[in-house]
Design an enzyme around this catalytic site. Structure first.
Site, mmCIF file in Angstrom:
data_model
loop_
_atom_site.group_PDB
_atom_site.id
_atom_site.type_symbol
_atom_site.label_atom_id
_atom_site.label_comp_id
_atom_site.label_asym_id
_atom_site.label_seq_id
_atom_site.Cartn_x
_atom_site.Cartn_y
_atom_site.Cartn_z
ATOM 1 N N LYS A 268 4.935 13.363 -26.163
ATOM 2 C CA LYS A 268 3.703 14.486 -25.615
ATOM 3 C C LYS A 268 2.770 13.584 -24.799
ATOM 4 C CE LYS A 268 2.807 17.977 -27.995
ATOM 5 N NZ LYS A 268 3.989 19.270 -28.253
ATOM 6 N N THR B 269 8.155 16.574 -30.285
ATOM 7 C CA THR B 269 6.852 16.075 -29.648
ATOM 8 C C THR B 269 5.534 16.432 -30.454
ATOM 9 O OG1 THR B 269 6.546 18.137 -28.163
ATOM 10 C CG2 THR B 269 8.019 16.378 -27.504
ATOM 11 N N ARG C 208 -18.660 -1.754 9.896
ATOM 12 C CA ARG C 208 -18.258 -0.617 9.599
ATOM 13 C C ARG C 208 -18.525 -0.045 8.143
ATOM 14 N NH1 ARG C 208 -11.647 -0.760 8.496
ATOM 15 N NH2 ARG C 208 -11.780 -2.555 7.007
ATOM 16 N N GLN D 261 -7.341 -5.468 2.963
ATOM 17 C CA GLN D 261 -6.405 -6.710 2.548
ATOM 18 C C GLN D 261 -6.839 -7.977 2.042
ATOM 19 O OE1 GLN D 261 -5.997 -4.703 5.195
ATOM 20 N NE2 GLN D 261 -3.886 -4.516 5.834
ATOM 21 N N HIS E 198 -12.034 6.870 5.193
ATOM 22 C CA HIS E 198 -12.653 6.683 6.615
ATOM 23 C C HIS E 198 -14.079 7.607 6.614
ATOM 24 C CE1 HIS E 198 -8.914 4.462 7.376
ATOM 25 N NE2 HIS E 198 -8.340 5.641 7.191
HETATM 26 O O1 LIG Z 1 -9.234 -2.925 6.445
HETATM 27 C C1 LIG Z 1 -8.245 -2.348 7.072
HETATM 28 N N1 LIG Z 1 -7.000 -2.494 7.072
HETATM 29 C C2 LIG Z 1 -6.042 -2.158 7.735
HETATM 30 O O2 LIG Z 1 -4.862 -2.125 7.738
HETATM 31 C C3 LIG Z 1 -6.497 -0.729 8.668
HETATM 32 N N2 LIG Z 1 -5.977 -0.202 9.640
HETATM 33 C C4 LIG Z 1 -6.994 0.735 9.996
HETATM 34 O O3 LIG Z 1 -6.555 1.528 10.849
HETATM 35 N N3 LIG Z 1 -8.026 0.403 9.569
HETATM 36 C C5 LIG Z 1 -7.953 -0.628 8.798
HETATM 37 N N4 LIG Z 1 -8.748 -1.211 7.788
#
Ligand SMILES: O=c1[nH]c(=O)c2[nH]c(=O)[nH]c2[nH]1
Length: 296
Positions: free
Chosen positions: A11, A58, A177, A229, A257
């Site tokens: 379920k 279930t 940014r 990253q 974005h």
């Molecule tokens: O922090 C980011 N990692 C990316 O791999 C990436 N690629 C992108 O176009 N902008 C960003 N920003």
């Protein structure tokens, strides 16, 4: 010829609410969760030979979710999931594994005139605390805990430059940014042999959840981010440091974005670079950055 390669059933979307009434203080506490429970085992013939004698309906699985919420604490969700899953192995010899997912929805206590109200709550965020548990005869109790849907944004303190530039590149480098994402963080526990082992030192689960949430927010806010990253890797490292019984930490982060808008066509307005104030938030496409970090 065909053969059944994999099968599980149960379920999903079972909504459960439990209240705890502290008679001594008159204070009530509430938990609301959505539960999924899928069973595996010697159930092949139900698919291949219409043999329902191996099927725990279930509907009965749904009933069991309620009964186990009555019989056991639902907090922390890791312990509830372990109790629920173990029940199916104890009760039905032909069931070999239970896969439980618990999603806990936020209800925070309302403060009135600076005082916590005894029985009123509000939703203070759409992020959820999740647990995925697999309780199996061969491996014991495997638990993954998570935060999902924690929306965050920082208006500066994020850069992205030095990336590959070639004939496919249009993105400009930036030293300032907007960074925004919906955090999905998962931490995988060492395997527990029994429910009793989960129960012993059960505070570890709430502590890890609070640590993961705080580390995520603090690192997001304070890191001078070079990239999604790198910032997410720092979060993983710190959670591993704080939670000794966690073996693996993973994040999955959309990069939501916000585009600058050139408004110079109207009265020469400056709205790009250091003058940018009005942006266009994008629904998609979005970056999607994932990683898993283990102990070395
Ligand atoms: O922090 C980011 N990692 C990316 O791999 C990436 N690629 C992108 O176009 N902008 C960003 N920003």
């Amino acid at each position: 010829m065909a053969r059944l390669a994999a099968a599980r059933y149960g379920k999903d979307n079972v909504r459960v609410y439990k209240v705890h009434k502290d008679e001594a203080t008159g204070t009530q506490s509430v938990t609301e969760m959505t539960v999924c429970c899928l069973l595996e085992g010697q159930i092949e013939t139900s698919y291949t030979e219409a043999d329902n004698s191996v099927v725990v309906a279930t509907d009965s699985i749904k009933n069991t979710i309620y009964i186990k919420a009555k019989e056991h604490p639902v907090n922390p969700p890791e312990l509830y999931a372990a109790h629920l899953g173990q029940h199916f192995l104890d009760k039905y010899p032909h069931i070999n594994a239970a896969n439980i997912k618990v999603i806990v929805h936020r209800w925070a206590r309302i403060n009135i005139d600076g005082k916590p109200h005894p029985h009123s709550f509000y939703r203070d965020g759409n992020d959820t605390r999740n647990v995925e548990a697999r309780i199996s005869r061969e491996a014991g109790i495997e638990l993954k805990s998570a935060i999902q849907g924690l929306s965050v944004l920082k208006s500066t303190g994020s850069a992205f430059h030095g990336f590959v530039r070639d004939e496919f590149t249009t993105l400009g480098e930036t030293w300032d940014r907007i960074l925004s994402t919906d955090v999905d963080a998962t931490w995988t526990w060492k395997t527990f042999p029994t429910v009793a082992a989960v129960e012993q030192g059960v505070d570890r689960f709430d502590q890890a959840f609070e640590a993961a949430r705080n580390i995520t927010l603090k690192t997001f806010a304070e890191d001078e981010s070079a990239s999604v990253q790198n910032t997410m890797y720092k979060m993983c490292e710190e959670i591993l440091e704080k939670a000794a019984e966690v073996e693996l930490v993973g994040y999955s982060l959309p990069n939501k974005h916000y585009f600058e808008i050139d408004l110079s066509w109207h009265k020469g307005y400056k709205n790009t670079g250091k003058d940018a104030e009005v942006y266009a938030p994008q629904s998609g496409p979005n970056g999607l950055i994932k990683c898993e970090v283990a102990r070395s």
